[in-house]
Scaffold this active site. Structure first.
Site, short mmCIF file in Angstrom:
data_model
loop_
_atom_site.label_atom_id
_atom_site.label_comp_id
_atom_site.label_asym_id
_atom_site.label_seq_id
_atom_site.Cartn_x
_atom_site.Cartn_y
_atom_site.Cartn_z
N GLN A 312 0.81 -1.21 0.00
CA GLN A 312 0.00 0.00 0.00
C GLN A 312 0.85 1.27 0.00
O GLN A 312 0.50 2.26 -0.63
CB GLN A 312 -0.93 0.01 1.22
CG GLN A 312 -2.04 1.05 1.15
CD GLN A 312 -2.98 0.79 -0.01
OE1 GLN A 312 -3.22 -0.34 -0.40
NE2 GLN A 312 -3.52 1.87 -0.58
N GLU A 313 1.97 1.23 0.71
CA GLU A 313 2.81 2.41 0.82
C GLU A 313 3.68 2.64 -0.41
O GLU A 313 3.90 3.79 -0.80
CB GLU A 313 3.73 2.28 2.05
CG GLU A 313 3.01 2.31 3.39
CD GLU A 313 2.51 3.69 3.76
OE1 GLU A 313 2.95 4.68 3.12
OE2 GLU A 313 1.68 3.80 4.69
#
Length: 464
Positions: A312-313
């Site tokens: 996600q990051e």
């Protein structure tokens, strides 16, 4: 080209306040006294543009520019947040700060009491619509006839649309939104998500939101331009002069342009690379699975959770940096990473990034140890990882105030995280961290937990 911004202040409220201000006159504190003290205090609004806290770090377009100014002169920057636009000027006149950094509209009626200076901007209202094929988009105001445009009730946008409708001989279908908790940015989101077709916003708000929603167009102006500016007290002309000179000298610099780009050009959404898993061995979710497994025990969660946070990051790209300055696989802010003993290029080292990410998750897990259900606690941890633990504790405080459960995420604290984008909630006395784009945090929690489960299924399928 400098960004054009408009931030209107209620003239009536300001004039009443100015007439009613009595008491002791604040001691003059011009630039010479500010330099001697080594500190500058700004007065600002908590908002998506001027000032907010994200990942436990202060940010905002106006805040960053004020910080650059202070760094240039070797000053410590202090921040005081006003509850509303009228309070900005009241606090300045009372000597509670040196400089207003939330732009206020330039009006002749105020020039006897304040000095406009520093960041001077021009803006107008624009139509917000989705980016469809050119021939189906509104490219001229006359094409709004017969179209439904959703507007917040009794706002400047509402008044402008009523005037525009009258100018066109009527025909615009004005959908008046009276619900208090709906903001201009909520309506922009509704356009992006195809719930409504059109709304109206200030250009600067529209441009900022375009960095979150790639499918909106904000190019059609609907009003005349209006100037706005930072401001100081009338008795601090030297500070005003220094600010004007600094902006004149620095508005073309790389640092200034990077701040402009950070808030109004860089995408705030992760790159949805559909091929990110294409080149990994069968049964793996990334090239870093063994490292995730190595440090999973530190986090207190299984390795799929670490992998999902990294996905996600950074989409598993160790060199990536977000618009906010988070770096590496685990999306760590430099100041946060420094607490755990790494800095600089170390943030781009996959193993160090994963190790510190696991340590941060463990630390956050300890902060929410009172939450017995581990799956619920994880959601608090992820919200704090993404938005900052201060906003999560604010949301818990709001949950207590409104008789919801501060230890349950789903349908309880989750709800107040989202509401922290609305002034009546983030200005509540129980909140200490101001504005948050809470919908992004809620979505982050959902995506990370969902992808964790998908990553588990990849491993299970490879073994069957």
């Amino acid at each position: 080209m400098a960004l054009k911004i408009n931030c209107l202040v209620s003239l009536m409220g300001i004039m009443i306040m100015l007439c009613g201000c009595g008491g002791k006159k604040p001691q003059t504190r011009d630039f010479e006294q500010i330099k001697e003290s080594g500190e500058l205090t700004i007065i600002t609004l908590s908002s998506s543009t001027s000032y907010f806290i994200y990942k436990d770090e202060p940010m905002g377009y106006d805040y960053d520019l004020a910080k650059e100014f202070c760094d240039y002169y070797g000053l410590k920057l202090n921040v005081k947040v006003a509850e509303n636009s009228t309070r900005l000027i009241e606090m300045l006149q009372n000597g509670e700060g040196d400089l207003i950094t939330s732009p206020i509209s330039v009006q002749n009626e105020l020039k006897d009491s304040i000095l406009y200076c520093g960041l001077e901007q021009v803006s107008h209202q624009v139509l917000v619509q989705r980016t469809n094929k050119r021939d189906s988009m509104v490219t001229d105001v006359t094409q709004l006839i017969g179209k439904e445009v959703y507007i917040k009730h009794n706002t400047k946008y509402h008044k402008r649309l009523l005037n525009l409708d009258a100018e066109l001989g009527n025909g615009i279908i004005i959908k008046d939104v009276e619900k208090d908790t709906v903001t201009v940015e909520d309506l922009i989101q509704m356009v992006a998500q195809k719930q409504i077709d059109y709304t109206v916003a200030d250009e600067y708000i529209a441009k900022l939101n375009k960095t979150y929603y790639r499918n909106i167009d904000v190019s059609l102006p609907l009003s005349f331009e209006q100037r706005s500016s930072w401001a100081v007290r009338k008795d601090t002309p030297e500070l005003g002069k220094i600010l004007n000179e600094w902006f004149a000298e620095n508005s073309k610099t790389r640092e200034y342009k990077s701040i402009l780009k950070k808030y109004f050009e860089l995408s705030k959404q992760p790159d949805f690379d559909l091929n990110v898993l294409a080149n990994v061995p069968k049964g793996h979710v990334s090239l870093y699975d063994e490292i995730f497994k190595k440090y999973a025990a530190i986090s207190g969660y299984d390795w799929h959770l670490l992998a999902s946070v990294a996905y996600q990051e950074s989409r598993f790209k160790p060199e990536v940096a977000s618009w906010a300055g988070a770096v590496g696989l685990m999306g760590l802010m430099p100041r946060t990473a420094k607490i755990f003993g790494i800095s600089g290029d170390d943030l781009k080292n996959p193993e160090l990034s994963i190790k510190v990410g696991a340590e941060l998750i463990n630390k956050l897990d300890g902060m929410f140890a009172k939450i017995e259900d581990k799956e619920q606690r994880l959601k608090f941890v992820l919200a704090a990882y993404n938005g900052g633990n201060g906003h999560v504790t604010d949301a818990q405080a709001l949950a207590r105030k409104y008789n919801d459960n501060p230890y349950i995420w789903d349908g309880h604290v989750e709800k107040y995280i989202e509401l922290k984008s609305k002034p009546e909630y983030y200005n509540d006395s129980v909140c200490k961290n101001g504005y948050l784009r809470g919908s992004e945090v809620v979505q982050y929690v959902k995506q990370v937990t969902s992808n964790r489960d998908k990553f588990k299924s990849i491993e299970v399928k490879s073994k069957s």
